[in-house]
Design a protein around this motif. Structure first.
Motif: not given
Length: 316
Positions: A172-180
């Motif tokens: 249930g864990n997530w990492l945001c690699l990029r945000y544009s």
């Protein structure tokens, strides 16, 4: 081209042998032909020469599953390989925003998120799964150091057509690699509250503020400037040898400094040429500053002895 119904009928020896050979040839060639075998079996193979595709019957024997091209490598080897064509994702799926917006169960790797509900989680899927997300409206993504790790370690307020890429870390864990952001602005507001953890900036780039004691600006790298004006009222003047002086001590700064502080002062409404006061031994440390006002002997010290001050140092 050989296909067979896999049913060897009784007959004379040569006829039976010919029928058996035809069945074996069909098996050896994966029932290759321009149309599907008339008689099908669960998990049966078929080389579709019309479409140029290798197909396999599903386990329920109700449909053919496309396994790839007949005459080209259409998969990657376990030890590596090179794609020779595009990878096309399924049609993007739109999911309404919820506190836990489960993009892990989406039917496509491309997900559109609608609605304005604040998101604190993205659901559960095996580690390594990726999702490309497009936001259709403004909502808040809530940063969490474990379950939803966002750039700058801060919450993000989305706007319509902002995009992001997330990778699952499992459980249930997530990492945001990029945000544009669609606007082209920085993902996080550069002006806000600065913060740090172990010497690594974790908040805004710049912070400004003021209170009754003065003004200040902090930068993410730890640099800080504070400035203000000393009121200069109610001091007790003491006579010295050829000089009169008044001490000010423990006056509050608007913020707390860490380590050495460099400072400068400028007198206000003070003219030494007319035997008024000047500033001596000004020093700042921590959250206070101290020093002296001095004047030539014979002055009354009843004038307005204000001055501006500025201090340079660090907030961590």
């Amino acid at each position: 081209m050989s296909q067979h119904d896999m049913d060897v009928a009784n007959g004379p020896g040569l006829t039976v042998r010919t029928d058996i050979n035809a069945a074996i040839q069909a098996l050896a060639s994966n029932s290759v032909g321009p149309v599907s075998p008339a008689t099908t079996f669960a998990c049966q193979w078929w080389g579709d020469t019309t479409a140029g595709r290798l197909k396999r019957r599903n386990s329920a024997n109700t449909a053919w599953i496309d396994m790839g091209a007949l005459d080209a490598l259409s998969y990657l080897l376990a030890s590596g390989g090179k794609l020779t064509g595009p990878i096309d994702d399924a049609t993007p799926q739109t999911i309404a925003s919820l506190t836990t917006t489960d993009i892990g169960v989406a039917t496509s790797n491309v997900v559109y998120i609608s609605g304005t509900t604040t998101i604190t989680g993205l659901g559960t899927i095996a580690a390594g799964a990726r999702r490309t997300v497009r936001f259709l409206a403004s909502l808040t993504l809530t940063h969490n150091v474990t379950s939803l790790i966002l750039p700058t370690a801060a919450n993000i307020t989305t706007a319509a057509n902002d995009t992001a890429e997330f990778v699952s870390l499992g459980s249930g864990n997530w990492l945001c690699l990029r945000y544009s952001p669609a606007s082209g602005r920085a993902a996080a507001n550069p002006v806000g509250t600065v913060s740090q953890s172990g010497g690594i900036p974790t908040g805004a780039i710049i912070e400004t503020g003021s209170n009754a004691n003065g003004f200040y600006t902090k930068w993410a790298d730890g640099t800080m400037v504070a400035w203000g004006q000393y009121p200069g009222n109610g001091l007790t003047w003491t006579a010295g040898t050829g000089v009169r002086y008044a001490q000010f001590s423990g006056f509050p700064l608007p913020v707390n400094f860490v380590g050495a502080v460099r400072s400068a002062t400028t007198a206000v409404n003070t003219d030494i040429s007319t035997l008024s006061s000047y500033i001596a031994n000004f020093a700042a440390s921590g959250s206070t500053y101290s020093g002296y006002l001095a004047a030539p002997s014979g002055t009354t010290g009843t004038g307005t002895h204000t001055f501006n001050w500025i201090c340079f140092g660090r907030w961590y």
